[in-house]
Write an enzyme that holds these catalytic residues in place. Structure first.
Site, PDB file in Angstrom:
ATOM      1  N   ASP A  16     -18.971  27.573 -39.835  1.00  0.00           N
ATOM      2  CA  ASP A  16     -18.768  28.408 -38.657  1.00  0.00           C
ATOM      3  C   ASP A  16     -19.358  27.679 -37.452  1.00  0.00           C
ATOM      4  OD1 ASP A  16     -18.367  30.786 -37.062  1.00  0.00           O
ATOM      5  OD2 ASP A  16     -20.496  31.201 -37.329  1.00  0.00           O
ATOM      6  N   LEU A  17     -18.980  28.091 -36.250  1.00  0.00           N
ATOM      7  CA  LEU A  17     -19.479  27.409 -35.048  1.00  0.00           C
ATOM      8  C   LEU A  17     -20.669  28.138 -34.424  1.00  0.00           C
ATOM      9  CD1 LEU A  17     -19.055  25.026 -33.072  1.00  0.00           C
ATOM     10  CD2 LEU A  17     -17.575  26.542 -31.750  1.00  0.00           C
ATOM     11  N   ASP A  18     -20.412  29.250 -33.726  1.00  0.00           N
ATOM     12  CA  ASP A  18     -21.485  29.960 -33.018  1.00  0.00           C
ATOM     13  C   ASP A  18     -22.473  30.570 -34.004  1.00  0.00           C
ATOM     14  OD1 ASP A  18     -20.610  30.301 -29.905  1.00  0.00           O
ATOM     15  OD2 ASP A  18     -18.859  30.253 -31.210  1.00  0.00           O
ATOM     16  N   ASP A 194     -22.839  32.918 -40.101  1.00  0.00           N
ATOM     17  CA  ASP A 194     -23.967  33.786 -39.754  1.00  0.00           C
ATOM     18  C   ASP A 194     -23.586  35.226 -39.441  1.00  0.00           C
ATOM     19  OD1 ASP A 194     -22.706  32.921 -37.210  1.00  0.00           O
ATOM     20  OD2 ASP A 194     -24.362  34.049 -36.313  1.00  0.00           O
TER      21      ASP A 194
END
Length: 249
Positions: A16-18, A194
């Site tokens: 995932d990124l953010d 997250d």
């Protein structure tokens, strides 16, 4: 607790990124990926034989800008977009539907509220209230009304955000799609994320016999956990270093 991985070359990495690759910022346009993280991703890509992809809620164009100069296989808007390792683009048919009237209605209702950020995406609009947490109920009501009025829409709640998105593929679907293609095919998947929007990806990875990693607290389907982004990055750096050591022997 994070898993023990003795040979990253047998795995495919999905991140995932953010909140996972990058630190969450108060505004989505303020997020940055620092040089050390770019270096880490490049080392992981090489260690995994290019079997590294980013799976995010962001548009692919935004992901590319944040990860520049790296250009990785990537999925955007929670699975509505995907670019495979060969550079081919795949989009859910629904992603081309017009959201203009939905966006205009949201802007008319909450667009002038200081601190509420309306993020336009391909096939989605995100309503961020991180700077105005007291407006959570109002933002939820706006999102729910939009979804009621358009049966082709769904709501994806996240960390201080409600995303109104066209129905289509999700993060689990795109991980399954990547896993059928080179260089991901034949490898056990690892996915780290997250947010609640990552739970479908955890379920897919678990079903594929892979390693699912939740970053942070809260109940999850993930089978492993990193306390925070820093612990995850330390673990990823160890994987890259172990691979470099093995190649040097």
């Amino acid at each position: 607790m994070l898993p023990n991985v003795d040979d990253i070359g047998r795995f495919a990495l999905f991140l995932d990124l953010d909140g996972t690759v990058a630190e969450i910022a108060e505004r989505p346009d303020a997020v940055q990926v620092d040089a050390a993280t770019i270096t880490l991703l490049d080392a992981l890509r090489r260690a995994a034989g290019d079997a590294l992809a980013v799976v995010s809620g962001r548009d692919i164009t935004v992901i590319d800008a944040l990860l520049s100069p790296l250009t990785l296989p990537v999925a955007g808007v929670h699975g509505l977009q995907r670019r495979d390792a060969a550079g081919r683009m795949h989009r859910s048919a629904e992603a081309s539907a017009d959201l203009g009237s939905v966006i205009r209605a949201i802007e008319a209702e909450v667009g002038r509220e200081p601190g509420v950020i309306i993020e336009h995406k391909t096939g989605a609009v995100a309503l961020h209230y991180r700077l105005r947490p007291e407006l959570e109920a109002k933002c939820r009501s706006i999102a729910e009304r939009a979804a009621r009025e358009r049966p082709d829409l769904e709501i994806l709640p996240g960390k201080m955000v409600f995303e109104i998105r066209l129905q289509g593929g999700d993060k689990g679907d795109v991980i399954e799609a990547f896993s059928k293609e080179a260089p991901f095919r034949g490898r056990r998947p690892i996915f780290a994320g997250d947010d609640v929007t990552d739970e479908v990806a955890f379920a897919a990875v678990n079903a594929l016999g892979g390693l699912s990693i939740k970053v942070g607290r809260n109940a999850t389907l993930a089978r492993y956990r990193a306390a925070d982004r820093r612990e995850l990055h330390q673990w990823l750096a160890e994987l890259a270093r172990a691979s470099q050591t093995e190649r040097a022997r």
